[in-house]
Design a protein around this motif. Structure first.
Motif, mmCIF file in Angstrom:
data_model
loop_
_atom_site.group_PDB
_atom_site.id
_atom_site.type_symbol
_atom_site.label_atom_id
_atom_site.label_comp_id
_atom_site.label_asym_id
_atom_site.label_seq_id
_atom_site.Cartn_x
_atom_site.Cartn_y
_atom_site.Cartn_z
ATOM 1 N N GLY A 1 0.798 -1.224 0.000
ATOM 2 C CA GLY A 1 0.000 0.000 0.000
ATOM 3 C C GLY A 1 0.826 1.266 0.000
ATOM 4 O O GLY A 1 0.278 2.353 0.204
ATOM 5 N N LEU A 2 2.129 1.155 -0.255
ATOM 6 C CA LEU A 2 3.031 2.307 -0.174
ATOM 7 C C LEU A 2 2.604 3.435 -1.109
ATOM 8 O O LEU A 2 2.426 4.582 -0.682
ATOM 9 N N TYR A 3 2.406 3.111 -2.381
ATOM 10 C CA TYR A 3 2.113 4.153 -3.358
ATOM 11 C C TYR A 3 0.675 4.649 -3.244
ATOM 12 O O TYR A 3 0.396 5.830 -3.495
ATOM 13 N N ILE A 4 -0.247 3.778 -2.859
ATOM 14 C CA ILE A 4 -1.629 4.217 -2.644
ATOM 15 C C ILE A 4 -1.694 5.203 -1.476
ATOM 16 O O ILE A 4 -2.343 6.246 -1.549
ATOM 17 N N ALA A 5 -0.999 4.862 -0.373
ATOM 18 C CA ALA A 5 -0.987 5.754 0.790
ATOM 19 C C ALA A 5 -0.348 7.091 0.445
ATOM 20 O O ALA A 5 -0.819 8.148 0.882
ATOM 21 N N LEU A 6 0.720 7.043 -0.351
ATOM 22 C CA LEU A 6 1.390 8.281 -0.762
ATOM 23 C C LEU A 6 0.430 9.160 -1.559
ATOM 24 O O LEU A 6 0.299 10.363 -1.287
ATOM 25 N N ALA A 7 -0.264 8.556 -2.517
ATOM 26 C CA ALA A 7 -1.199 9.324 -3.350
ATOM 27 C C ALA A 7 -2.351 9.882 -2.525
ATOM 28 O O ALA A 7 -2.708 11.063 -2.647
ATOM 29 N N MET A 8 -2.932 9.053 -1.649
ATOM 30 C CA MET A 8 -4.086 9.496 -0.875
ATOM 31 C C MET A 8 -3.711 10.569 0.140
ATOM 32 O O MET A 8 -4.496 11.486 0.406
ATOM 33 N N PHE A 9 -2.511 10.468 0.718
ATOM 34 C CA PHE A 9 -2.108 11.519 1.658
ATOM 35 C C PHE A 9 -2.061 12.869 0.959
ATOM 36 O O PHE A 9 -2.576 13.870 1.466
ATOM 37 N N TRP A 10 -1.472 12.902 -0.237
ATOM 38 C CA TRP A 10 -1.299 14.196 -0.898
ATOM 39 C C TRP A 10 -2.585 14.685 -1.539
ATOM 40 O O TRP A 10 -2.802 15.891 -1.660
ATOM 41 N N ILE A 11 -3.498 13.775 -1.926
ATOM 42 C CA ILE A 11 -4.824 14.207 -2.370
ATOM 43 C C ILE A 11 -5.552 14.882 -1.209
ATOM 44 O O ILE A 11 -6.153 15.959 -1.359
ATOM 45 N N GLY A 12 -5.510 14.250 -0.039
ATOM 46 C CA GLY A 12 -6.128 14.849 1.135
ATOM 47 C C GLY A 12 -5.477 16.157 1.521
ATOM 48 O O GLY A 12 -6.154 17.114 1.939
ATOM 49 N N PHE A 13 -4.161 16.231 1.371
ATOM 50 C CA PHE A 13 -3.440 17.461 1.701
ATOM 51 C C PHE A 13 -3.864 18.599 0.781
ATOM 52 O O PHE A 13 -4.074 19.731 1.229
ATOM 53 N N VAL A 14 -3.987 18.311 -0.518
ATOM 54 C CA VAL A 14 -4.437 19.332 -1.473
ATOM 55 C C VAL A 14 -5.825 19.838 -1.087
ATOM 56 O O VAL A 14 -6.084 21.054 -1.069
ATOM 57 N N ALA A 15 -6.725 18.927 -0.757
ATOM 58 C CA ALA A 15 -8.078 19.327 -0.375
ATOM 59 C C ALA A 15 -8.076 20.144 0.911
ATOM 60 O O ALA A 15 -8.758 21.173 1.018
ATOM 61 N N SER A 16 -7.304 19.695 1.887
ATOM 62 C CA SER A 16 -7.223 20.400 3.165
ATOM 63 C C SER A 16 -6.671 21.812 2.986
ATOM 64 O O SER A 16 -7.203 22.787 3.543
ATOM 65 N N GLU A 17 -5.609 21.942 2.203
ATOM 66 C CA GLU A 17 -5.006 23.255 1.966
ATOM 67 C C GLU A 17 -5.923 24.159 1.149
ATOM 68 O O GLU A 17 -5.954 25.375 1.363
ATOM 69 N N SER A 18 -6.675 23.590 0.219
ATOM 70 C CA SER A 18 -7.607 24.395 -0.573
ATOM 71 C C SER A 18 -8.677 25.005 0.322
ATOM 72 O O SER A 18 -9.042 26.181 0.181
ATOM 73 N N ALA A 19 -9.185 24.192 1.267
ATOM 74 C CA ALA A 19 -10.163 24.714 2.223
ATOM 75 C C ALA A 19 -9.525 25.760 3.128
ATOM 76 O O ALA A 19 -10.143 26.790 3.448
ATOM 77 N N PHE A 20 -8.284 25.529 3.537
ATOM 78 C CA PHE A 20 -7.587 26.469 4.418
ATOM 79 C C PHE A 20 -7.373 27.812 3.729
ATOM 80 O O PHE A 20 -7.495 28.871 4.354
#
Length: 456
Positions: free
Chosen positions: A117-136
């Protein structure tokens, strides 16, 4: 329903900082990223890479993903802000982005110690980060409506400090009850609760669901006390019209010396600061061989310092203005960067250290406190300075450009770190570009007017 008071709106706005902070504190810096780095390094070694090369590859993988995420944030933020101003609606975007961030955080549980799950976790973390920062970024656009130009520095500093206290509390909870060390116990010697398997690192992996739950629960005051003003709602314009207006705004900014210089300055120093945050835990793991719990204690120290100094920085901002606060913080962070480059487990600025010496650990704990404290004050003062430069009628667009300035070269620090790490095969020397970015930001700050520059 009664209209929220000004105090309620301020508290609701500050709760966004509190709700979002664990995504940075637990995810980006002190729990998930060190765990990811350790798992990735082990994964590459199992693929046949030597230890030093595996560690460099792990850091490069993380920085490459951060580069992509930063570019997405950079070029979507101004358009998103312009559209929110044009329609008078931010609330639907908050719902969309926070739901994506929360769901993405839950998926981090899938990263297994064996690298599954290394690459899936990497992708999902940064997708969530983009969404979180966009809201911020949209949340920042609410700041000008919460007080006068003199008050926003204190409000921004208080909110930043409040957010960091949320980070401290969340980090305490993870370290005391969930994140396990090599012996399978937490910081206070407990096994992870709820039947979590320490051997499978389920206590540490619980950081993803924990971030998601925290975000969801503490967003409630924000949504309860912050609403779009019905009088400001407008019929949506075409994307072409919004883009045309945004382009005109960018052209106007390019002709405003102070605003242009501030955005360019923050482009470099905020990129450098983000790199320090993103790689602090990874540096401690790969250079100093710290375990997750040690990194977590480092995080607590940094977050407490950030909470205290962000509040102090807000008071200093209200009294002296944001520019002196920004300049002082940059100088301090340059000195810290020099220490990071000059230190390893074996030596300090070329002077050998005794085997097993605690000097590197003590120094890096101090560096963590300084990075957290000055970094929090720096961002708070930058947010306050942006209020002094944006159009009061178009705050979301202004803070969209602020986000663009903070992320437009988000590829630069990670890419330079990746390049220097690859060329030197040294995690320490890989940090040299960070110092250079801070220096460029400091030079450009000279042309920024202390009281800002509102559009004509």
């Amino acid at each position: 329903m009664a209209h929220p008071t000004k105090r309620q709106r301020i508290w609701g706005w500050m709760f966004f900082d509190w709700a979002q902070q664990p995504y940075a504190t637990l995810g980006l810096t002190f729990i998930f990223s060190p765990y990811f780095a350790a798992v990735a390094a082990e994964y590459f070694m199992n693929q046949g890479a030597e230890a030093a090369s595996a560690k460099a590859n792990a850091q490069s993988l993380w920085s490459s993903a951060q580069t992509i995420a930063g570019l997405v944030i950079a070029f979507s933020a101004p358009l998103l802000g312009a559209w929110a101003d044009a329609t008078g609606r931010k609330r639907p975007w908050f719902w969309l982005f926070t739901v994506i961030a929360i769901l993405s955080a839950f998926t981090l549980w899938q990263l297994q110690p064996n690298g599954s799950g290394l690459y899936i976790a990497l992708a999902m973390f940064w997708i969530g980060f983009v969404a979180s920062e966009s809201a911020f970024n949209l949340n920042n656009a609410i700041l000008p409506s919460l007080g006068t130009q003199e008050e926003v520095g204190r409000i921004s500093g208080t909110a930043t400090a409040f957010g960091y206290w949320g980070g401290v509390l969340s980090l305490f909870i993870m370290l005391l009850f969930f994140a396990e060390n090599e012996s399978g116990t937490t910081l206070i010697g407990l096994s992870p609760p709820f039947g979590l398997d320490a051997e499978a690192r389920e206590g540490t992996r619980f950081v993803g669901p924990f971030i998601g739950l925290w975000f969801a629960i503490f967003l409630i005051p924000f949504f309860a006390w912050n609403h779009d003003d019905p009088l400001e709602r407008k019929k949506p314009e075409s994307v072409r019209k919004v883009l045309a207006d945004l382009w005109q705004t960018i052209l106007r900014v390019s002709r405003r010396k102070s605003c242009r210089s501030f955005l360019l300055s923050s482009l470099f120093y905020r990129d450098a600061l983000t790199a320090l945050y993103a790689y602090g835990g990874i540096y401690a793991t790969l250079v100093l061989d710290w375990q997750v719990i040690q990194v977590g204690v480092f995080g607590i120290i940094a977050a407490i310092a950030a909470a205290v100094l962000s509040w102090v920085g807000g008071l200093a901002d209200q009294r002296f203005g944001p520019k002196p606060v920004i300049r002082t913080c940059i100088w301090v962070l340059i000195l810290v960067g020099c220490v990071i480059v000059g230190m390893s487990r074996e030596s300090l600025f070329g002077m050998p250290l005794a085997e097993g010496s605690l000097v590197p650990d003590i120094i890096f704990y101090i560096c963590g406190a300084i990075i957290g404290g000055t970094g929090g004050a720096l961002y708070s003062a930058s947010r306050s300075m942006m209020v002094r430069h944006c159009d009061p009628a178009r705050p979301a667009e202004g803070f969209g450009l602020f986000a663009l300035a903070g992320k437009a070269t988000a590829f630069l620090a990670p890419a330079l770190i990746t390049l220097f790490t690859y060329v030197t095969q040294s995690n320490q020397l890989g940090f040299l570009p960070v110092i250079g970015l801070f220096l460029i930001g400091l030079v450009l700050l000279a042309w920024v007017h202390p009281q800002g520059e509102r559009p004509a």
